[in-house]
Design a protein around this motif. Structure first.
Motif, PDB file in Angstrom:
ATOM      1  N   ASN A 195       0.860  -1.179   0.000  1.00 23.08           N
ATOM      2  CA  ASN A 195       0.000   0.000   0.000  1.00 23.08           C
ATOM      3  C   ASN A 195       0.900   1.234   0.000  1.00 23.08           C
ATOM      4  OD1 ASN A 195      -2.208   1.720   0.214  1.00 23.08           O
ATOM      5  ND2 ASN A 195      -3.084   0.701   2.004  1.00 23.08           N
ATOM      6  N   VAL A 196       0.291   2.424  -0.011  1.00 27.92           N
ATOM      7  CA  VAL A 196       1.091   3.648  -0.027  1.00 27.92           C
ATOM      8  C   VAL A 196       1.406   4.159   1.376  1.00 27.92           C
ATOM      9  CG1 VAL A 196       0.370   4.417  -2.288  1.00 27.92           C
ATOM     10  CG2 VAL A 196      -0.990   5.042  -0.301  1.00 27.92           C
ATOM     11  N   GLY A 203      -5.040   4.321   1.377  1.00 23.49           N
ATOM     12  CA  GLY A 203      -5.087   3.408   0.241  1.00 23.49           C
ATOM     13  C   GLY A 203      -6.472   3.122  -0.300  1.00 23.49           C
ATOM     14  N   ARG A 204      -6.494   2.306  -1.353  1.00 25.29           N
ATOM     15  CA  ARG A 204      -7.723   2.024  -2.093  1.00 25.29           C
ATOM     16  C   ARG A 204      -8.684   1.126  -1.321  1.00 25.29           C
ATOM     17  NH1 ARG A 204      -4.129   0.337  -7.248  1.00 25.29           N
ATOM     18  NH2 ARG A 204      -3.915   2.398  -8.189  1.00 25.29           N
ATOM     19  N   LEU A 207      -8.133  -2.586  -1.090  1.00 27.66           N
ATOM     20  CA  LEU A 207      -7.045  -2.955  -0.182  1.00 27.66           C
ATOM     21  C   LEU A 207      -7.544  -3.081   1.259  1.00 27.66           C
ATOM     22  CD1 LEU A 207      -4.033  -0.935  -1.585  1.00 27.66           C
ATOM     23  CD2 LEU A 207      -4.482  -3.378  -1.729  1.00 27.66           C
TER      24      LEU A 207
ATOM     25  N   ILE B 162      -4.183   8.798  -4.641  1.00 28.85           N
ATOM     26  CA  ILE B 162      -4.019   7.411  -5.084  1.00 28.85           C
ATOM     27  C   ILE B 162      -4.761   7.147  -6.395  1.00 28.85           C
ATOM     28  CG2 ILE B 162      -3.485   6.412  -2.838  1.00 28.85           C
ATOM     29  CD1 ILE B 162      -6.436   5.594  -2.630  1.00 28.85           C
ATOM     30  N   PHE B 247      -0.598   6.208  -6.549  1.00 28.11           N
ATOM     31  CA  PHE B 247      -0.404   4.911  -5.891  1.00 28.11           C
ATOM     32  C   PHE B 247       0.822   4.224  -6.485  1.00 28.11           C
ATOM     33  CE2 PHE B 247      -0.894   0.427  -5.117  1.00 28.11           C
ATOM     34  CZ  PHE B 247      -1.423   0.357  -3.836  1.00 28.11           C
ATOM     35  N   ASN B 250       4.104   6.179  -5.863  1.00 27.38           N
ATOM     36  CA  ASN B 250       4.617   6.077  -4.499  1.00 27.38           C
ATOM     37  C   ASN B 250       5.297   4.732  -4.270  1.00 27.38           C
ATOM     38  OD1 ASN B 250       4.093   5.293  -1.441  1.00 27.38           O
ATOM     39  ND2 ASN B 250       4.233   7.509  -1.577  1.00 27.38           N
TER      40      ASN B 250
END
Lengths: 368, 368
Positions: A195-196, A203-204, A207, B162, B247, B250
């Motif tokens: 993830n970031v 994050g998305r 996720l 993201i 996203f 990163n």
């Protein structure tokens, strides 16, 4: 890699590897040199070699190590790097790639190895070997040099499919943990979800769903879950298995390779700069060779296709003989450990549990 | 970087940089040491320093280089690394970060620099400075060591958002090209769109749309478009500007940093291994230092927030004095070149053209 030691002692049983001789950037001579190297070091290994019979017979005849240990399967067609997967699926029956997979499908070999077009190899593997029950998207897993004691981390998916939903990511966690157990001898690998940020709110959406799903399956998957990890953890020591979608994984893999290659070139330039630095490079020769060996991409050559009825090892298209031999070694180890069957059992059991859980939920809903 | 040379000659005009003294991992003493270093090397630079007055006055008094060139703006609150952006937006008015951005908003400084929490800094920048007309999602751009003659490539977005649709990716291309022109002195940068393959049929749908959009704007954006590029091209020489969503960017950034750091540590281990290799490292000292300088992340410290009314440089949270000074230098160069205004003009012109084109399309539809 503890489990990837060479097997110089005979007797642990004959293992047949199906090898696509064509489609690599360096042609069949390199592939034959690579498998000859493996045959020399490992008396238990046998090959089914796929490609144009005449050409391959000439190449194999020159290698003593391969005599009586390499059967040639004639296939005149070659999948090119530029061929579209859909074309190969429709018109690729005569190719060495198709033939190499057929041997695994027919049970004549445990694992297939190819240096060819990744997209075509994955597409053909999906239609010929078919997906394991319970697997929606197969994945490509690779070994990445890391700070962990085992020297490598597993990352998947690095490019089988550009999408992955939460269920797919759960399956990648199960398959990646199974792969780490068999390829890296780790009884209970630690899984991280890329993830970031490591904070749970980042994050998305998919996720976040995947986070909950994976956390709920650590016991039946026999792994520990460390939660979200970041790009820096791929070569790090926070976890042993990094789970991500094939788009992100592919970009990360190629960024890492490109960065390592740039640093290597700059290092060579630095050592060639002055007479003093050239002398230094002579003195440091052994130490630098040890470093190079540790991070040489050829030594961990081989993306493994997971989630199919049969194991496929994708070697780098530009692999030299050392690279091909490393891919064959990986294929041998996976075949020997019965990895394919173990992975299938693990995924099937998780799918069954998920189904049972859904059944229970449904019952609860019916009789609240 | 040709344009990032030091300005030791006075007279090219006073430039004020707004600096958030708090929120970095190493505290305000490191930030003050960094800006003092910059002040020493550059007589044109002046600072507005934001944070608790008493503490900052003590730190600044010790630095001769800062006397009469650093005004302190009292702010008692500090944004912590663990604070959520939404909290900071609601309750962060008393923080040094807020105060540092206010100076840019009020026109007292051209550029703001902060080592603090990235998410909070971006959120605050969006509400306080507001987005440029025509920009939907601002982006964070960084410089990445590369094989190109200029030594660095620009990559964006590395984590502002993201998500990114095709329109956002077009704006990133415009903003990234503008940044490369100003930070790297490139009249016509080559832009690449990050994907999992360079073939046009590969990758996600929004990438195909973005491919077409970017290709249609090369003239008004004053850049060349090389099409899809892969992770390996980020440190490569195929293009100068790499465009991707936050996203993917990163993950790529942190993977590259992690890989470089692992190789650096292994290199140190290799040179410490034996008396001979330790002697070698002495002989190669100058060459290795040159290499280290070339890829030292502190020297290209500073993600730049693009797409806002005002420029914000985000320094690494763990930056030491050298890192802070590098971020200040970047801020100075961008302020001096009038980058913010040029970028705004470029984006506005592209947005206008897009609107005109839509107008024309609409007219065509009305009167076919």
């Amino acid at each position: 890699m503890a489990s990837m030691k060479d097997h110089n002692s005979a007797g642990s049983g004959r293992i047949v590897i199906s090898v696509d001789a064509m489609g690599g950037d360096r042609g069949p001579a390199t592939v034959v040199a690579g498998i000859a190297h493996s045959a020399q070091r490992n008396p238990d290994i046998h090959f089914l070699l796929h490609g144009p019979r005449d050409e391959l017979e000439r190449l194999v005849a020159r290698r003593k190590a391969l005599s009586e240990r390499c059967e040639i399967c004639d296939a005149s067609g070659v999948v090119q790097m530029t061929d579209k997967p859909s074309q190969v699926m429709r018109h690729g029956k005569d190719t060495s790639m198709w033939s190499a997979l057929e041997s695994v499908r027919a049970g004549e070999a445990k694992v297939a190895v190819s240096c060819g077009n990744t997209g075509a190899l994955m597409a053909l593997s999906m239609v010929r070997l078919r997906k394991l029950p319970g697997v929606n998207r197969p994945a490509i897993a690779i070994l990445w040099p890391s700070r962990n004691p085992q020297g490598f981390n597993v990352m998947l998916d690095v490019g089988a499919d550009i999408r992955a939903d939460a269920q797919d990511l759960l399956q990648y966690a199960l398959m990646g943990a199974s792969y780490a157990r068999n390829a890296l001898d780790m009884p209970r690998p630690r899984v991280g979800l890329l993830n970031v940020g490591t904070e749970e709110h980042k994050g998305r959406t998919e996720l976040h769903e995947a986070h909950a799903l994976i956390a709920a399956h650590t016991e039946d998957g026999k792994f520990d879950f460390v939660g979200f990890v970041e790009g820096g953890d791929i070569p790090g020591a926070r976890c042993d298995v990094i789970v991500t979608d094939g788009f992100t994984g592919n970009v990360a893999l190629k960024t890492g390779e490109g960065t390592a290659s740039l640093i290597g070139d700059l290092l060579r330039q630095a050592f060639a700069f002055s007479p003093l630095s050239r002398l230094a490079s002579l003195l440091a020769y052994t130490s630098l060779r040890r470093l190079k060996k540790r991070i040489d991409p050829r030594r961990v050559n081989g993306g493994v296709f997971l989630g199919l009825n049969g194991t496929v090892v994708k070697s780098h298209g530009s692999a030299d003989a050392t690279g091909v031999s490393a891919a064959v070694k990986l294929a041998f180890e996976l075949a020997k450990s019965g990895f394919g069957d173990r992975l299938a059992a693990r995924v099937a059991s998780a799918a069954q549990q998920a189904q049972d859980a859904t059944g229970v939920e449904r019952k609860k809903e019916e009789n609240p």
